[in-house]
Design a protein around this motif. Structure first.
Motif, PDB file in Angstrom:
ATOM      1  N   LEU A  93       0.809  -1.210   0.000  1.00 13.87           N
ATOM      2  CA  LEU A  93       0.000   0.000   0.000  1.00 13.87           C
ATOM      3  C   LEU A  93       0.846   1.265   0.000  1.00 13.87           C
ATOM      4  N   LEU A  94       1.884   1.320   0.824  1.00 13.85           N
ATOM      5  CA  LEU A  94       2.685   2.538   0.912  1.00 13.85           C
ATOM      6  C   LEU A  94       3.338   2.887  -0.416  1.00 13.85           C
ATOM      7  N   THR A  95       3.852   1.878  -1.102  1.00 14.36           N
ATOM      8  CA  THR A  95       4.476   2.126  -2.403  1.00 14.36           C
ATOM      9  C   THR A  95       3.456   2.672  -3.392  1.00 14.36           C
ATOM     10  N   ASP A  96       2.240   2.129  -3.362  1.00 11.24           N
ATOM     11  CA  ASP A  96       1.188   2.613  -4.262  1.00 11.24           C
ATOM     12  C   ASP A  96       0.798   4.047  -3.929  1.00 11.24           C
ATOM     13  N   LEU A  97       0.684   4.374  -2.627  1.00 10.45           N
ATOM     14  CA  LEU A  97       0.339   5.743  -2.227  1.00 10.45           C
ATOM     15  C   LEU A  97       1.424   6.727  -2.635  1.00 10.45           C
ATOM     16  N   GLN A  98       2.672   6.338  -2.477  1.00  5.45           N
ATOM     17  CA  GLN A  98       3.772   7.213  -2.877  1.00  5.45           C
ATOM     18  C   GLN A  98       3.798   7.403  -4.382  1.00  5.45           C
ATOM     19  N   ARG A  99       3.594   6.318  -5.128  1.00 10.80           N
ATOM     20  CA  ARG A  99       3.602   6.403  -6.587  1.00 10.80           C
ATOM     21  C   ARG A  99       2.477   7.297  -7.100  1.00 10.80           C
ATOM     22  N   ALA A 100       1.342   7.306  -6.382  1.00  9.80           N
ATOM     23  CA  ALA A 100       0.206   8.134  -6.782  1.00  9.80           C
ATOM     24  C   ALA A 100       0.344   9.579  -6.312  1.00  9.80           C
ATOM     25  N   GLY A 101       1.396   9.894  -5.555  1.00 10.55           N
ATOM     26  CA  GLY A 101       1.604  11.258  -5.077  1.00 10.55           C
ATOM     27  C   GLY A 101       0.771  11.626  -3.864  1.00 10.55           C
ATOM     28  N   VAL A 102       0.174  10.628  -3.203  1.00  9.64           N
ATOM     29  CA  VAL A 102      -0.666  10.894  -2.029  1.00  9.64           C
ATOM     30  C   VAL A 102       0.182  11.127  -0.794  1.00  9.64           C
ATOM     31  N   ILE A 103       1.294  10.395  -0.659  1.00  4.86           N
ATOM     32  CA  ILE A 103       2.225  10.580   0.459  1.00  4.86           C
ATOM     33  C   ILE A 103       3.629  10.783  -0.092  1.00  4.86           C
ATOM     34  N   GLY A 104       4.509  11.323   0.759  1.00  2.00           N
ATOM     35  CA  GLY A 104       5.901  11.455   0.389  1.00  2.00           C
ATOM     36  C   GLY A 104       6.656  10.167   0.674  1.00  2.00           C
ATOM     37  N   ASP A 105       7.955  10.227   0.476  1.00  2.00           N
ATOM     38  CA  ASP A 105       8.801   9.073   0.760  1.00  2.00           C
ATOM     39  C   ASP A 105       8.629   8.676   2.219  1.00  2.00           C
ATOM     40  N   PRO A 106       8.114   7.482   2.509  1.00  2.00           N
ATOM     41  CA  PRO A 106       7.866   7.100   3.901  1.00  2.00           C
ATOM     42  C   PRO A 106       9.138   6.984   4.736  1.00  2.00           C
ATOM     43  N   LEU A 107      10.296   6.926   4.104  1.00  2.00           N
ATOM     44  CA  LEU A 107      11.559   6.825   4.839  1.00  2.00           C
ATOM     45  C   LEU A 107      12.233   8.183   5.002  1.00  2.00           C
ATOM     46  N   ARG A 108      11.592   9.261   4.592  1.00  2.00           N
ATOM     47  CA  ARG A 108      12.177  10.588   4.685  1.00  2.00           C
ATOM     48  C   ARG A 108      11.685  11.321   5.931  1.00  2.00           C
ATOM     49  N   GLU A 109      12.602  11.856   6.698  1.00  2.00           N
ATOM     50  CA  GLU A 109      12.313  12.640   7.893  1.00  2.00           C
ATOM     51  C   GLU A 109      11.273  11.937   8.771  1.00  2.00           C
ATOM     52  N   LYS A 110      10.129  12.571   9.062  1.00  2.00           N
ATOM     53  CA  LYS A 110       9.139  11.977   9.954  1.00  2.00           C
ATOM     54  C   LYS A 110       7.928  11.396   9.215  1.00  2.00           C
ATOM     55  N   ASN A 111       8.057  11.223   7.903  1.00  2.00           N
ATOM     56  CA  ASN A 111       6.945  10.622   7.162  1.00  2.00           C
ATOM     57  C   ASN A 111       6.610   9.228   7.684  1.00  2.00           C
ATOM     58  N   TRP A 112       7.592   8.555   8.234  1.00  2.00           N
ATOM     59  CA  TRP A 112       7.400   7.215   8.786  1.00  2.00           C
ATOM     60  C   TRP A 112       6.315   7.203   9.859  1.00  2.00           C
ATOM     61  N   LEU A 113       6.185   8.320  10.564  1.00  2.00           N
ATOM     62  CA  LEU A 113       5.259   8.383  11.698  1.00  2.00           C
ATOM     63  C   LEU A 113       3.870   8.856  11.309  1.00  2.00           C
ATOM     64  N   ASN A 114       3.688   9.354  10.092  1.00  2.00           N
ATOM     65  CA  ASN A 114       2.386   9.870   9.664  1.00  2.00           C
ATOM     66  C   ASN A 114       1.543   8.719   9.118  1.00  2.00           C
ATOM     67  N   SER A 115       1.113   7.848  10.024  1.00  2.00           N
ATOM     68  CA  SER A 115       0.559   6.562   9.607  1.00  2.00           C
ATOM     69  C   SER A 115      -0.961   6.499   9.568  1.00  2.00           C
ATOM     70  N   SER A 116      -1.649   7.571   9.954  1.00  2.00           N
ATOM     71  CA  SER A 116      -3.103   7.465  10.092  1.00  2.00           C
ATOM     72  C   SER A 116      -3.784   7.097   8.780  1.00  2.00           C
ATOM     73  N   LEU A 117      -3.291   7.590   7.637  1.00  2.00           N
ATOM     74  CA  LEU A 117      -3.932   7.332   6.350  1.00  2.00           C
ATOM     75  C   LEU A 117      -3.900   5.844   6.012  1.00  2.00           C
TER      76      LEU A 117
END
Length: 232
Positions: free
Chosen positions: A21-45
């Motif tokens: 799911l995360l790869t698909d969301l990133q590819r669609a431009g919905v989320i940023g790189d989940p491994l960048r800064e604090k994106n890892w913690l923005n998990s509610s979506l």
């Protein structure tokens, strides 16, 4: 996606299978790189909603896939990560709750009647308990930060259909291999140094194979290996 305590989100994206799911969301431009800064913690979506994968299955070519009359048709999922419900045309086929298992469902009825298009849905629901049956490093390890999403008290990260999905025909009087589990045992004492080729006590390999058949059968299973002659 749909959240239990709120209205559904109006969000639909393309998904890749195998994938997550995360790869698909990133590819669609919905989320940023989940491994960048604090994106890892923005998990509610991705963590707090029910996400549903859908696909269409056309039965126009199923006759050639089944081959011999009387064959059964299995819908096979080689790997589903995190709890999910599998449905076909709104009818529940089962629940996947173990990332490490292959799930097979008998869908022979697809080949009955006039050709039509069917809808396959796999819904990932955070309320489904999986008893820890997912990779231990999923939500963090010594090489990655820990997530803020949990299931049954364990950290989690992403979900999805991470292995292949396909239809398999099982001819009459045949069996389907559902799982093959190798177990490897070292014949010598517990090693304290690197084992060198030709200079160790050898290994014993035991393979447990799980079959499924419509009727009782008797036959021979032949195992081919890279380290020796085939065995039966």
């Amino acid at each position: 996606p749909k959240r239990a305590d709120g209205p559904p989100l109006s969000l639909q994206i393309d998904a890749s299978v195998p994938g997550d799911l995360l790869t698909d969301l990133q590819r669609a431009g919905v989320i940023g790189d989940p491994l960048r800064e604090k994106n890892w913690l923005n998990s509610s979506l991705w963590s707090h909603h029910t996400w549903t994968y859908t696909a269409s299955i056309s039965t126009a070519q199923l006759g050639s896939r089944l081959g011999r009359p009387g064959s059964r048709l299995l819908l096979v999922f080689d790997g589903i990560k995190m709890g999910a419900t599998v449905e076909l045309d709104g009818a529940r086929l089962g629940v996947a709750a173990d990332q490490f298992l292959r799930y097979s469902f008998d869908v022979s009825d697809l080949a009955v009647g006039a050709p039509r298009t069917h809808t396959l849905a796999v819904s990932f629901d955070p309320a489904i308990h999986v008893d820890g049956r997912f990779a231990a490093c999923t939500g963090g390890w010594d090489w990655a930060p820990y997530s803020h999403s949990y299931l049954d008290g364990a950290h989690t990260m992403s979900k999805g259909i991470w292995k292949s999905v396909y239809l398999a025909a099982v001819p009459p009087s045949s069996a389907a291999i559902l799982h093959a589990v190798p177990q490897i045992f070292y014949r010598g004492d517990y090693p304290t140094a690197r084992l060198e080729e030709g200079g160790h006590a050898g290994f014993r390999v035991a393979v447990v194979v799980h079959f499924e058949a419509a009727t009782p059968l008797r036959g021979t299973l032949r195992l081919a290996t890279e380290w020796g002659p085939p065995c039966a």
